[in-house]
Design a protein around this motif. Structure first.
Motif, PDB file in Angstrom:
ATOM      1  N   ARG A   1      22.828   6.204  -3.608  1.00  0.00           N
ATOM      2  CA  ARG A   1      22.396   7.189  -2.614  1.00  0.00           C
ATOM      3  C   ARG A   1      21.316   6.620  -1.707  1.00  0.00           C
ATOM      4  NH1 ARG A   1      18.923  11.440  -5.365  1.00  0.00           N
ATOM      5  NH2 ARG A   1      17.643   9.547  -5.418  1.00  0.00           N
ATOM      6  N   ASP A   2      20.308   5.993  -2.291  1.00  0.00           N
ATOM      7  CA  ASP A   2      19.197   5.474  -1.501  1.00  0.00           C
ATOM      8  C   ASP A   2      19.654   4.371  -0.553  1.00  0.00           C
ATOM      9  OD1 ASP A   2      17.542   7.237  -2.817  1.00  0.00           O
ATOM     10  OD2 ASP A   2      16.878   5.767  -4.306  1.00  0.00           O
ATOM     11  N   LEU A   3      20.480   3.460  -1.046  1.00  0.00           N
ATOM     12  CA  LEU A   3      20.915   2.342  -0.219  1.00  0.00           C
ATOM     13  C   LEU A   3      21.940   2.770   0.821  1.00  0.00           C
ATOM     14  CD1 LEU A   3      21.155  -0.346  -3.026  1.00  0.00           C
ATOM     15  CD2 LEU A   3      19.483  -0.234  -1.181  1.00  0.00           C
ATOM     16  N   ALA A   4      22.746   3.794   0.505  1.00  0.00           N
ATOM     17  CA  ALA A   4      23.707   4.289   1.480  1.00  0.00           C
ATOM     18  C   ALA A   4      23.014   4.974   2.650  1.00  0.00           C
ATOM     19  CB  ALA A   4      24.680   5.264   0.806  1.00  0.00           C
ATOM     20  N   LEU A   5      21.880   5.623   2.389  1.00  0.00           N
ATOM     21  CA  LEU A   5      21.135   6.290   3.457  1.00  0.00           C
ATOM     22  C   LEU A   5      20.216   5.336   4.209  1.00  0.00           C
ATOM     23  CD1 LEU A   5      20.133   9.625   1.672  1.00  0.00           C
ATOM     24  CD2 LEU A   5      21.816   9.342   3.493  1.00  0.00           C
ATOM     25  N   ALA A   6      19.959   4.171   3.643  1.00  0.00           N
ATOM     26  CA  ALA A   6      19.030   3.236   4.265  1.00  0.00           C
ATOM     27  C   ALA A   6      19.571   2.680   5.574  1.00  0.00           C
ATOM     28  CB  ALA A   6      18.706   2.087   3.313  1.00  0.00           C
ATOM     29  N   GLU A   7      20.867   2.595   5.708  1.00  0.00           N
ATOM     30  CA  GLU A   7      21.474   2.120   6.942  1.00  0.00           C
ATOM     31  C   GLU A   7      22.821   2.796   7.146  1.00  0.00           C
ATOM     32  OE1 GLU A   7      22.249  -2.013   6.843  1.00  0.00           O
ATOM     33  OE2 GLU A   7      23.140  -1.991   4.855  1.00  0.00           O
TER      34      GLU A   7
ATOM     35  N   SER B   1      24.237   2.358  18.601  1.00  0.00           N
ATOM     36  CA  SER B   1      23.407   3.243  19.410  1.00  0.00           C
ATOM     37  C   SER B   1      21.926   3.085  19.065  1.00  0.00           C
ATOM     38  CB  SER B   1      23.833   4.695  19.193  1.00  0.00           C
ATOM     39  OG  SER B   1      23.363   5.168  17.942  1.00  0.00           O
ATOM     40  N   PRO B   2      21.018   3.606  19.891  1.00  0.00           N
ATOM     41  CA  PRO B   2      19.573   3.538  19.578  1.00  0.00           C
ATOM     42  C   PRO B   2      19.187   4.312  18.324  1.00  0.00           C
ATOM     43  CG  PRO B   2      19.944   4.023  21.908  1.00  0.00           C
ATOM     44  CD  PRO B   2      21.271   4.134  21.235  1.00  0.00           C
ATOM     45  N   TYR B   3      20.081   5.206  17.838  1.00  0.00           N
ATOM     46  CA  TYR B   3      19.775   6.014  16.660  1.00  0.00           C
ATOM     47  C   TYR B   3      20.236   5.355  15.357  1.00  0.00           C
ATOM     48  CZ  TYR B   3      19.103   9.626  20.196  1.00  0.00           C
ATOM     49  OH  TYR B   3      18.670  10.336  21.280  1.00  0.00           O
ATOM     50  N   GLY B   4      20.833   4.181  15.455  1.00  0.00           N
ATOM     51  CA  GLY B   4      21.389   3.539  14.266  1.00  0.00           C
ATOM     52  C   GLY B   4      20.361   3.167  13.213  1.00  0.00           C
ATOM     53  N   ASP B   5      19.109   2.943  13.630  1.00  0.00           N
ATOM     54  CA  ASP B   5      18.065   2.527  12.691  1.00  0.00           C
ATOM     55  C   ASP B   5      17.209   3.682  12.196  1.00  0.00           C
ATOM     56  OD1 ASP B   5      18.848  -0.130  12.889  1.00  0.00           O
ATOM     57  OD2 ASP B   5      17.513  -0.495  14.609  1.00  0.00           O
ATOM     58  N   THR B   6      17.432   4.880  12.717  1.00  0.00           N
ATOM     59  CA  THR B   6      16.563   6.003  12.352  1.00  0.00           C
ATOM     60  C   THR B   6      17.306   7.176  11.737  1.00  0.00           C
ATOM     61  OG1 THR B   6      16.743   6.887  14.609  1.00  0.00           O
ATOM     62  CG2 THR B   6      14.898   5.401  14.138  1.00  0.00           C
ATOM     63  N   ILE B   7      18.568   7.348  12.054  1.00  0.00           N
ATOM     64  CA  ILE B   7      19.305   8.512  11.579  1.00  0.00           C
ATOM     65  C   ILE B   7      19.917   8.228  10.212  1.00  0.00           C
ATOM     66  CG2 ILE B   7      21.614   7.987  12.458  1.00  0.00           C
ATOM     67  CD1 ILE B   7      19.823  11.335  12.902  1.00  0.00           C
TER      68      ILE B   7
END
Length: 463
Positions: free
Chosen positions: A327-333, A243-249
């Motif tokens: 945590r940081d890398l899991a939230l990065a994408e 989706s378009p939100y895959g890179d921001t959410i």
């Protein structure tokens, strides 16, 4: 599908005609069908009004993508409105706007109590503004950090953990020594004896968390999306990625230890209860090892040789530093469970506790029914439903899941076996049990005897 906003409100349906607040565009990746646009508008309007909605859409109409675009568009819009409100408050200013300030301008005398009240109110407003500014700055820093991680690399391949086992005290040697066990019968019996037990009615001390330390990060508004199986959750995550939100959410997927554990010694137990017990036991051993390493005044104790047994084995993947990196890398994408497990293996970090560290900062939490519906599990994970959005996929399964979560089936064979084993335990260790523990053992034996009589009477009557 059922959707609820924890603020409460009137019930909504997909046929509601008053859909005035929904935007014209939802960043849908394709030209939406009429039913998809109607679905997204109804969902958006329900969330905006803080209500409860029940939605139904035929198979093959892109329901998952409609949910993603409708719900995440509302989340993005609501966060934008919150930021604008804070900015207006910060730019507005309140100095001299109180009753005391107005009285001073008019040249009138002001009572002391009114002056004090006005001063306290202005201080409170200034403190609120400062907190709002700090929260905005924290969110900006976090999102910039995640944006940088996305730009640097999507997948991190690291073999550092393979070389760390020797530096961390010979974990493999310790585990091999633990597998051999001890031949001291007294030591084994000490391990079998239960520790002093306190019932909930006796004001027992609070139970310590089974993680290394509590997460103290402030929560952001989030959407909880739950479904029945892990495969359905994985499919939903893949839709988010496209989706378009895959890179921001910021998304996190929750799962059980059975799905997320990467410790092979624990995974080979296979049964979920055994895996949970073994994981918690290894954490207690780690805490006990730290307590034995230092005295009460914080000084290191003298090293002494001791027999290694199976109970001294600790998990090498539960370390605060690696969990923070996870945590940081899991939230990065956006990642599904399989990708989170792969990330945990690369970093040498426990994915199960790693995803728990991501919950406060996640905007979308994907989880199974059981995790959402069981109060104890929600509290252990730190899931807060108040003020957040809950979306339940295939809500017609809720009744069966609730019955399963809050009920258990036992047979006469189970009761008989438990009664036999506990009776033998009491007979062997009666003289070594503390009085309170012995009392609770007797209580359990009485209950088992009553259950056995009830099962026997039921079989005799043919019920």
């Amino acid at each position: 599908m059922c959707c609820a906003h924890a603020r409460g409100g009137k019930n909504m349906s997909a046929d509601d005609d008053q859909l005035l607040q929904a935007p014209d565009k939802f960043s849908f990746p394709f030209e939406p069908y009429g039913i998809q646009e109607q679905f997204m508008r109804a969902l958006y309007d329900t969330l905006e009004k803080g209500g409860i909605g029940i939605f139904e859409s035929p198979t093959g109409t892109g329901k998952s993508l409609s949910v993603i675009c409708g719900a995440l568009r509302w989340l993005v819009d609501s966060e934008q409105r919150d930021r604008e409100a804070v900015e207006r408050t910060l730019s507005g200013g309140t100095a001299g706007s109180g009753a005391a300030g107005q009285a001073n301008e008019d040249g009138d005398d002001v009572p002391d109590w009114l002056r004090d009240y006005d001063s306290q109110r202005l201080q409170k407003e200034a403190q609120t503004q400062t907190q709002g500014l700090e929260e905005m700055e924290r969110k900006v820093r976090q999102r910039e950090k995640l944006k940088k991680l996305r730009q640097e690399q999507k997948h991190i391949v690291s073999s550092k953990w393979k070389t760390k086992s020797k530096e961390d005290g010979g974990v493999e040697e310790m585990e091999r020594a633990g597998e051999k066990g001890g031949d001291d019968l007294d030591q084994e019996e000490e391990e079998v004896l239960v520790q002093e037990y306190h019932s909930e009615d006796e004001g027992a001390p609070e139970k310590e968390s089974d993680t290394e330390e509590e997460v103290k990060e402030e929560y952001v508004r989030k959407i909880y999306y739950c479904s029945r199986t892990h495969s359905q959750l994985a499919q939903f995550v893949k839709e988010i990625q496209k989706s378009p939100y895959g890179d921001t959410i910021q998304v996190v997927t929750l799962g059980s230890r059975q799905n997320l554990c990467i410790n092979e010694d624990v995974k080979r137990l296979r049964h979920l209860t055994l895996i949970n017990d073994r994981c918690l036991e290894m954490q207690r051993n780690k805490k006990k090892g730290r307590e034995e390493k230092y005295s009460s005044d914080g000084r290191p104790r003298e090293k002494r040789k001791k027999r290694r047994s199976n109970t001294t084995t600790t998990c090498p993947f539960l370390k605060q530093g690696t969990l923070e990196n996870f945590r940081d890398l899991a939230l990065a994408e956006v990642q599904d469970i399989e990708q989170l497990v792969g990330l945990g293996r690369q970093l040498g970090a426990c994915p199960y506790y790693g995803v728990r560290h991501t919950i406060p900062s996640a905007q979308l939490v994907v989880l199974p029914y059981n995790t959402l519906l069981h109060a104890g599990t929600r509290e252990a994970l730190g899931l807060r439903l108040k003020g957040n959005i809950v979306i339940i996929d295939e809500a017609h399964n809720l009744l069966d899941v609730i019955n399963s979560v809050h009920s258990v089936e036992i047979s006469g064979a189970h009761v008989t076996k438990a009664l036999s084993q506990l009776s033998q335990y009491k007979l062997r260790y009666k003289s070594r049990l503390k009085a309170k523990n012995l009392m609770y053992v007797n209580h359990i034996l009485d209950i088992l005897n009553c259950l056995l009589r009830a099962v026997s009477d039921s079989n005799k009557s043919g019920r």
